[in-house]
Design a protein around this motif. Structure first.
Motif, short mmCIF file in Angstrom:
data_model
loop_
_atom_site.label_atom_id
_atom_site.label_comp_id
_atom_site.label_asym_id
_atom_site.label_seq_id
_atom_site.Cartn_x
_atom_site.Cartn_y
_atom_site.Cartn_z
N TYR A 37 44.44 43.53 3.86
CA TYR A 37 44.88 44.25 2.67
C TYR A 37 45.57 45.55 3.11
O TYR A 37 45.48 45.94 4.27
CB TYR A 37 43.73 44.54 1.71
CG TYR A 37 42.65 45.45 2.24
CD1 TYR A 37 42.77 46.82 2.14
CD2 TYR A 37 41.49 44.93 2.79
CE1 TYR A 37 41.78 47.66 2.60
CE2 TYR A 37 40.48 45.77 3.26
CZ TYR A 37 40.64 47.12 3.17
OH TYR A 37 39.66 47.97 3.61
N SER A 55 46.85 49.80 2.19
CA SER A 55 46.24 51.01 1.63
C SER A 55 46.27 50.98 0.10
O SER A 55 45.36 51.47 -0.55
CB SER A 55 46.95 52.25 2.16
OG SER A 55 48.34 52.08 2.14
N ALA A 94 43.38 49.32 -1.22
CA ALA A 94 42.19 50.16 -1.11
C ALA A 94 42.12 51.16 -2.26
O ALA A 94 41.06 51.41 -2.83
CB ALA A 94 42.18 50.90 0.24
N PHE A 95 43.27 51.75 -2.63
CA PHE A 95 43.27 52.71 -3.75
C PHE A 95 42.95 52.01 -5.07
O PHE A 95 42.19 52.50 -5.88
CB PHE A 95 44.64 53.37 -3.89
CG PHE A 95 45.00 54.23 -2.71
CD1 PHE A 95 44.05 54.99 -2.06
CD2 PHE A 95 46.30 54.28 -2.26
CE1 PHE A 95 44.37 55.78 -0.98
CE2 PHE A 95 46.64 55.08 -1.17
CZ PHE A 95 45.68 55.82 -0.53
N LEU A 96 43.57 50.85 -5.26
CA LEU A 96 43.47 50.18 -6.56
C LEU A 96 42.29 49.23 -6.65
O LEU A 96 42.00 48.69 -7.71
CB LEU A 96 44.77 49.42 -6.85
CG LEU A 96 46.03 50.28 -6.86
CD1 LEU A 96 47.27 49.43 -6.98
CD2 LEU A 96 45.98 51.29 -8.01
N PHE A 138 41.40 43.31 -2.03
CA PHE A 138 40.58 44.29 -1.31
C PHE A 138 39.12 43.86 -1.33
O PHE A 138 38.45 43.80 -0.30
CB PHE A 138 40.74 45.66 -1.96
CG PHE A 138 39.78 46.70 -1.46
CD1 PHE A 138 40.07 47.42 -0.31
CD2 PHE A 138 38.58 46.94 -2.10
CE1 PHE A 138 39.18 48.38 0.17
CE2 PHE A 138 37.68 47.88 -1.63
CZ PHE A 138 37.99 48.60 -0.49
#
Lengths: 358, 255
Positions: free
Chosen positions: B109, B111, B114-116, B121
């Motif tokens: 995955y 970044s 990772a944020f969403l 993720f």
């Protein structure tokens, strides 16, 4: 279910209290500004903490990225929403409600791109060298702004208070409080998500042993880039908010002193601790403002007990003796900062049931 | 096709030639040894193979791909992993995190995920967790998963470092003096561990080691280098009797 919702509920409730107290007139304009600066400092401290704390680098140019965000978002709002020297407003004043957050995002993105430009040549450097590069970059940004006359040069740039007024007249709410609150929450939330993922844990691996990280398949250059962009982008967001809270920006707001102030919050909170950075942001902001009132009181007190000669007055300059002194004491007695590398949930494990840490 | 083909590797640091025309070849499945006196250039060979140094001359072809000049993380992704002479774990991250981070090349995955917190993720993080725990379980380290490596005894730190190297899913595992600093009981455990890993994970292992008991009981084939050059190669029995090797280790003064 209620436990999972507890953090959003607490946040919503505190926002409602802030908004209510401001509208009810309990909090005057000054108090509101202090609260907004707490929010802005939370963003600045947590975002710098990502680089200086989690990644263990030493970047000292955070104010430069703030400046980019501040100027880009201010230019956008002034250009599109107010009659200025650039021409008449391009959007009706009601559009301020959605255009303002958009301009903050664009300002943050511009700062992130600037961060990328600074990060690219500084890959091979660490420690002192990165510090020098970032200081140099922030000076380049500052003097570029000073020399662009269309945005006011060294005189500064204004007109943002009309944008805020446009928002307030469309719907009567203390919008800047709402947006700084939302910005601070967003910042903590996104950093939390980043550093708790396996992706973001690569940042800590780089901090502890960069060679081992690279050999254990961590793309260190990519991680450094993403982290630097995230951090500078959030600084840009804080800059945009600050410009609109003050209604006026000036290159002098973004000197090395501002960067140092943010670094002080990071080191006071504890390197690599988000909750520490948040606490330090609260503490420093309140301390700075609180001393405004404490110093005159101290003056009266010391005169009353005959410790100060009649001719001498304890002025506000003493703030810059008291705060550094507190810092020296902190470094002597608790060099790891308030929280060290720990988070609130490490100290109070019971908090874990209220928010998921991963 | 050979798993790794190292051809005429030379490494110069300024005027010093640390390694000179070193060649080796592994078909896959071997347990090879690389020995030599201190300063012979063994670790330099490993540093070139793992991508940390770019060789001054020579070729390294791993699994059909030339690796000289690739970034270390790319080399690791291709399937070469290693441990270090002085343990280089991330000492302030838990054992489990150490194992997890070593799966960066198979993270699956970006970044943004990772944020969403996208489905991609969540699925991949669950997989990373699962494989990390399985690996710790297999190596009998599961009860230490929340410990910080710094708090573990030295022998266990070695084992965690080997586990971390395995977590990158290597085809070739380089062990740089795995027995250094271990007591005799730990050394015996290490020999069993390496043998078990070799059999269980079906990987090729290439080790640098000073302790002859370890090399002699584990390695099928040994190369000896001195002053950057190969001076001998052969089975443990051959090496033990080779006068050139004895001379390199003990010096040629008559006692």
């Amino acid at each position: 279910m209620l436990q999972r919702l507890s953090v959003p509920l607490v946040l919503l409730a505190s926002l409602a209290v802030c908004v209510g107290l401001s509208m009810g007139g309990v909090l005057d304009g000054y108090m509101q500004t202090v609260l907004m600066f707490v929010g802005i400092n939370v963003i600045l401290a947590t975002s710098l903490n990502l680089i200086n704390g989690n990644m263990g680098e030493f970047a000292c140019g955070h104010a430069g990225f703030m400046a980019v965000g501040a100027y880009v978002s201010s230019l956008l709002t002034v250009l599109f929403l107010t009659d200025s020297k650039f021409g008449p407003a391009l959007l009706p004043s009601g559009a301020a409600l959605w255009f303002f957050p958009l301009s903050l995002v664009v300002g943050g993105a511009a700062a992130a791109v600037t961060g990328l430009l600074v990060a690219l040549p500084s890959f091979r450097t660490r420690g002192d060298y990165l510090a020098i590069i970032t200081i140099a970059a922030s000076y380049i940004i500052k003097s570029s702004i000073e020399n662009i006359d269309t945005i006011g040069g060294a005189r500064g740039f204004m007109g943002m208070s009309r944008v805020v007024a446009a928002m307030n007249s469309t719907i009567d709410l203390p919008w800047m409080i709402i947006w700084t609150f939302a910005g601070a929450v967003f910042c903590v939330w996104i950093i939390q998500r980043y550093v708790s993922s396996t992706y973001g844990k690569g940042v800590m691996a780089i901090c502890q042993d960069e060679v081992a990280a690279e050999i254990m398949s961590v793309n260190t250059n990519r991680i450094k880039l993403v982290t630097f962009m995230l951090s500078s982008g959030l600084a840009g967001l804080a800059g945009g908010l600050m410009a609109h809270v003050l209604g006026y920006v000036n290159p002098g707001n973004f000197t090395i002193l501002k960067s140092t102030e943010i670094m002080v919050m990071v080191y006071m909170g504890g390197m690599g601790s988000i909750s520490g950075a948040v606490m330090a942001a609260f503490l420093i902001t309140f301390l700075m403002e609180g001393l405004r009132f404490i110093i005159p009181m101290l003056d009266t007190l010391l005169h009353a007990v005959w410790l100060l000669p009649d001719g001498y007055e304890l002025t506000q300059v003493w703030k810059w003796v008291i705060i550094p002194l507190l810092l020296i004491m902190l470094m002597m007695f608790r060099p790891e900062g308030i929280m060290g590398a720990r988070e609130l949930a490490d100290l109070f494990p019971r908090l874990r049931q209220y928010y998921k840490f991963k | 096709m050979a798993l790794i083909d190292v051809d005429n590797l030379t490494m110069r640091f300024g005027g010093l030639t640390a390694v000179s025309e070193f060649s080796t070849r592994m078909e896959g499945g071997e347990l090879m040894g690389l020995i030599g006196p201190n300063g012979a250039g063994k670790t330099t060979v490993f540093n070139m193979v793992s991508g940390f140094y770019t060789p001054s001359e020579g070729r390294i072809v791993f699994d059909g791909t030339p690796t000289a000049g690739l970034k270390p993380h790319r080399v690791t992704t291709l399937g070469i992993s290693r441990t270090f002479q002085n343990i280089r774990l991330w000492h302030d991250l838990s054992v489990l995190d150490n194992i997890r981070i070593a799966q960066h090349s198979r993270m699956g995955y970006t970044s943004w995920d990772a944020f969403l917190r996208t489905r991609r993720f969540l699925d991949n993080e669950a997989r990373i967790d699962r494989t990390a725990l399985e690996l710790l379980e297999a190596l009998d380290l599961l009860r230490f998963k929340d410990e910080l490596p710094r708090n573990l005894p030295y022998g266990l730190q070695r084992k965690v470092e080997i586990a971390r190297a395995l977590s990158t899913k290597p085809k070739l595992l380089l062990l740089d003096e795995p027995a250094a600093g271990l007591n005799s009981a730990d050394v015996k455990g290490l020999i069993d561990l390496v043998r078990w890993i070799h059999k269980e994970f079906k990987i090729t292992i290439w080790m640098i080691e000073h302790q002859m008991t370890v090399v002699m009981s584990l390695c099928q084939y040994i190369q000896v280098i001195d002053f950057g050059r190969q001076i001998a190669a052969g089975t443990p029995e051959e090496i033990q009797k080779n006068p050139v090797v004895i001379k390199a280790y003990l010096g040629d003064d008559q006692i």
